[in-house]
Scaffold this motif. Structure first.
Motif, PDB file in Angstrom:
ATOM      1  N   TYR A 300      35.091  43.892 -15.181  1.00 54.76           N
ATOM      2  CA  TYR A 300      35.157  43.183 -13.905  1.00 54.76           C
ATOM      3  C   TYR A 300      34.712  44.005 -12.691  1.00 54.76           C
ATOM      4  O   TYR A 300      34.195  43.440 -11.722  1.00 54.76           O
ATOM      5  CB  TYR A 300      36.585  42.671 -13.666  1.00 54.76           C
ATOM      6  CG  TYR A 300      36.966  41.547 -14.584  1.00 54.76           C
ATOM      7  CD1 TYR A 300      36.543  40.250 -14.318  1.00 54.76           C
ATOM      8  CD2 TYR A 300      37.722  41.773 -15.722  1.00 54.76           C
ATOM      9  CE1 TYR A 300      36.878  39.202 -15.167  1.00 54.76           C
ATOM     10  CE2 TYR A 300      38.056  40.740 -16.580  1.00 54.76           C
ATOM     11  CZ  TYR A 300      37.631  39.455 -16.293  1.00 54.76           C
ATOM     12  OH  TYR A 300      37.950  38.427 -17.141  1.00 54.76           O
ATOM     13  N   TRP A 326      27.424  40.244 -13.308  1.00 54.38           N
ATOM     14  CA  TRP A 326      28.207  39.540 -12.288  1.00 54.38           C
ATOM     15  C   TRP A 326      27.919  38.047 -12.335  1.00 54.38           C
ATOM     16  O   TRP A 326      28.811  37.216 -12.164  1.00 54.38           O
ATOM     17  CB  TRP A 326      27.878  40.119 -10.921  1.00 54.38           C
ATOM     18  CG  TRP A 326      28.882  39.820  -9.849  1.00 54.38           C
ATOM     19  CD1 TRP A 326      29.981  39.021  -9.930  1.00 54.38           C
ATOM     20  CD2 TRP A 326      28.879  40.343  -8.522  1.00 54.38           C
ATOM     21  NE1 TRP A 326      30.660  38.992  -8.738  1.00 54.38           N
ATOM     22  CE2 TRP A 326      30.007  39.796  -7.855  1.00 54.38           C
ATOM     23  CE3 TRP A 326      28.029  41.209  -7.836  1.00 54.38           C
ATOM     24  CZ2 TRP A 326      30.299  40.098  -6.512  1.00 54.38           C
ATOM     25  CZ3 TRP A 326      28.318  41.513  -6.505  1.00 54.38           C
ATOM     26  CH2 TRP A 326      29.432  40.969  -5.860  1.00 54.38           C
ATOM     27  N   THR A 330      30.626  35.132 -13.028  1.00 55.27           N
ATOM     28  CA  THR A 330      30.805  34.053 -12.058  1.00 55.27           C
ATOM     29  C   THR A 330      30.658  32.687 -12.719  1.00 55.27           C
ATOM     30  O   THR A 330      31.444  31.769 -12.478  1.00 55.27           O
ATOM     31  CB  THR A 330      29.777  34.199 -10.919  1.00 55.27           C
ATOM     32  OG1 THR A 330      29.984  35.459 -10.257  1.00 55.27           O
ATOM     33  CG2 THR A 330      29.911  33.072  -9.910  1.00 55.27           C
ATOM     34  N   TYR A 333      33.643  31.488 -14.674  1.00 56.19           N
ATOM     35  CA  TYR A 333      34.834  31.169 -13.877  1.00 56.19           C
ATOM     36  C   TYR A 333      34.724  29.803 -13.192  1.00 56.19           C
ATOM     37  O   TYR A 333      35.735  29.194 -12.835  1.00 56.19           O
ATOM     38  CB  TYR A 333      35.049  32.266 -12.826  1.00 56.19           C
ATOM     39  CG  TYR A 333      36.385  32.221 -12.127  1.00 56.19           C
ATOM     40  CD1 TYR A 333      37.551  31.881 -12.804  1.00 56.19           C
ATOM     41  CD2 TYR A 333      36.492  32.545 -10.776  1.00 56.19           C
ATOM     42  CE1 TYR A 333      38.779  31.857 -12.164  1.00 56.19           C
ATOM     43  CE2 TYR A 333      37.715  32.531 -10.128  1.00 56.19           C
ATOM     44  CZ  TYR A 333      38.852  32.184 -10.816  1.00 56.19           C
ATOM     45  OH  TYR A 333      40.061  32.152 -10.183  1.00 56.19           O
ATOM     46  N   TRP A 345      32.945  28.907  -4.058  1.00 58.36           N
ATOM     47  CA  TRP A 345      32.705  30.199  -3.409  1.00 58.36           C
ATOM     48  C   TRP A 345      33.708  31.255  -3.850  1.00 58.36           C
ATOM     49  O   TRP A 345      33.518  32.453  -3.614  1.00 58.36           O
ATOM     50  CB  TRP A 345      32.749  30.048  -1.892  1.00 58.36           C
ATOM     51  CG  TRP A 345      31.546  29.338  -1.332  1.00 58.36           C
ATOM     52  CD1 TRP A 345      31.486  28.069  -0.827  1.00 58.36           C
ATOM     53  CD2 TRP A 345      30.207  29.865  -1.243  1.00 58.36           C
ATOM     54  NE1 TRP A 345      30.207  27.767  -0.433  1.00 58.36           N
ATOM     55  CE2 TRP A 345      29.403  28.846  -0.676  1.00 58.36           C
ATOM     56  CE3 TRP A 345      29.626  31.080  -1.593  1.00 58.36           C
ATOM     57  CZ2 TRP A 345      28.042  29.020  -0.453  1.00 58.36           C
ATOM     58  CZ3 TRP A 345      28.271  31.256  -1.373  1.00 58.36           C
ATOM     59  CH2 TRP A 345      27.492  30.239  -0.808  1.00 58.36           C
ATOM     60  N   ALA A 347      34.292  31.902  -6.932  1.00 62.58           N
ATOM     61  CA  ALA A 347      33.837  32.463  -8.210  1.00 62.58           C
ATOM     62  C   ALA A 347      33.312  33.889  -8.089  1.00 62.58           C
ATOM     63  O   ALA A 347      33.672  34.755  -8.894  1.00 62.58           O
ATOM     64  CB  ALA A 347      32.793  31.548  -8.837  1.00 62.58           C
ATOM     65  N   PRO A 348      32.451  34.210  -7.099  1.00 61.96           N
ATOM     66  CA  PRO A 348      31.973  35.595  -7.007  1.00 61.96           C
ATOM     67  C   PRO A 348      33.058  36.599  -6.626  1.00 61.96           C
ATOM     68  O   PRO A 348      32.848  37.813  -6.742  1.00 61.96           O
ATOM     69  CB  PRO A 348      30.900  35.524  -5.899  1.00 61.96           C
ATOM     70  CG  PRO A 348      30.535  34.088  -5.795  1.00 61.96           C
ATOM     71  CD  PRO A 348      31.774  33.335  -6.133  1.00 61.96           C
ATOM     72  N   LEU A 350      35.845  36.914  -8.184  1.00 63.28           N
ATOM     73  CA  LEU A 350      36.662  37.218  -9.357  1.00 63.28           C
ATOM     74  C   LEU A 350      36.881  38.718  -9.564  1.00 63.28           C
ATOM     75  O   LEU A 350      37.974  39.119  -9.970  1.00 63.28           O
ATOM     76  CB  LEU A 350      36.043  36.587 -10.603  1.00 63.28           C
ATOM     77  CG  LEU A 350      36.857  36.710 -11.894  1.00 63.28           C
ATOM     78  CD1 LEU A 350      38.252  36.122 -11.745  1.00 63.28           C
ATOM     79  CD2 LEU A 350      36.125  36.045 -13.065  1.00 63.28           C
TER      80      LEU A 350
END
Length: 388
Positions: A300, A326, A330, A333, A345, A347-348, A350
């Motif tokens: 992550y 990444w 994303t 998720y 928005w 999602a990035p 995470l």
């Protein structure tokens, strides 16, 4: 920079493996299996362990009382040493709303070797057995059920031949911190326990969601529930494992008619919710903790770090590999955010949420070695062999 390239490539490989080989954990379309109404609706007893739940009972208990179930059903709410009038409130709600019969009782303090919740569950199951039910619905006091919930659970269990049917209740997402942390909680759970593997008899993967577990009485006897898991802090996963190991057929999926009404408005509330049992999930093993921290960092944290490092150092391979990892992260998720009806928005972000979970897990271990252990509602479970 060559070392960074290889580490980032490992992160991308890990995400490609998670995407394709971890039971498609990121999909959120696994709901109650096909179901048909039985010729005769079996008797069901609902067991609700409740400790200091006066805040949520007015939202949750009326939904249980109002279940539209064609067969015989009865509710046993077990007041687990509450100090806020939980038992009296439950009786008052029953008098006000009517519906299914309600029995409120208390088991007293748990003996050595039992967690408080499981001692309450044991007392509730003992009371329920006098009615001779074919199914037990184990549900938490913060869980609200739509009127058709019990009927659909029983129909799904009968049609699919399942000994255990569990639904992951939709948790509350109202505050900013809940929106950031809660969907990720379910996402990480599904990553650890891919739902599709749980229903596979050939797979050893087993898990349930403690807020909503329909269990056949026969399977409970065969697996010695709850006595076989009396020390478990993470009781839902332990219950599912015991049932599956005893030959039971189990199922877990996301809910559409089951919701948690418990609020976690602040980060500290969510932190306590996760950290109280995170180290127990790792079986209090420092080596497993170290591996978990390193794994979380690789999967992550490395991808976004590689993107920024690659841009600063003008290393195209590092930035590209990091961006790809990444992007996969994303994308996996997004389905969970859609299930929770949240903006994409998030999602990035995470990696940031995962970093919070990493800190919560470390804090859980720190609290364990300080002798505080897992704490919930005034009880502390310091060691797996010394619960109370």
């Amino acid at each position: 920079m060559d070392v960074v390239v290889w580490i980032t490539a490992a992160a991308l490989a890990a995400w490609l493996w998670l995407l394709l080989c971890q039971g498609f954990f990121w999909r959120t379309d696994l709901r109650l299996p096909p179901r048909t109404d039985p010729v005769r609706w079996p008797d069901v007893c609902v067991v609700v362990p409740a400790r200091d739940e006066a805040e949520v009972l007015p939202e949750s208990l009326p939904s249980l009382l109002a279940q539209e179930y064609p067969g015989n059903a009865e509710i046993f709410l077990i007041d687990d040493g509450s100090s806020d009038g939980t038992g009296a409130l439950a009786r008052a709600l029953s008098d006000r709303y009517g519906g299914l019969p309600l029995t409120v009782d208390s088991p007293g303090e748990p003996p050595a070797g039992w967690t408080g919740k499981l001692w309450a569950v044991r007392h509730g199951i003992t009371l329920a057995r006098a009615r001779g039910p074919e199914y037990l619905l184990l549900t938490d006091a913060d869980i609200a059920h739509e009127p058709e919930s019990l009927r659909e659970l029983v129909a799904a269990a009968g049609a699919g031949g399942f000994d255990l049917v569990s639904q992951m209740a939709r948790l509350r997402v109202a505050s900013g911190w809940e929106r950031l942390v809660v969907p990720a909680f379910v996402y990480f759970f599904a990553q650890l326990y891919p739902f599709r593997r749980i229903a596979d008899r050939k797979s050893r993967t087993a898990a349930a969601a403690g807020g909503c577990v329909l269990l056949s009485a026969e399977a409970a006897d065969r697996a010695r529930i709850p006595d076989a898991i009396r020390q478990a802090v993470i009781d839902d996963v332990s219950l599912a494992r015991a049932v599956k190991r005893s030959g039971g057929h189990i199922w877990l999926g996301l809910a559409e008619h089951v919701d948690s009404v418990r609020p976690y408005p602040r980060l500290t509330d969510l932190w306590r919710m996760v950290s109280r049992s995170a180290y127990a999930q790792l079986r209090h093993n420092p080596l497993v903790l170290l591996g978990t921290v390193l794994g979380l960092a690789l999967v992550y944290l490395v991808p976004p770090a590689a993107v920024f490092l690659g841009l600063v150092a003008r290393s195209g391979p590092v930035a590209l590999l990091g961006a790809l990892a990444w992007a996969v992260m994303t994308a996996t998720y997004i389905p969970m955010l859609r299930y929770y009806r949240q903006t994409l928005w998030l999602a990035p972000l995470l990696p940031f949420t995962a970093f919070l979970y990493l800190l919560m897990t470390v804090d859980s271990a720190v609290q364990h070695y300080r002798g505080r252990g897992a704490a919930w509602k005034g009880r502390t479970y310091a060691r797996p062999d010394a619960t109370s």
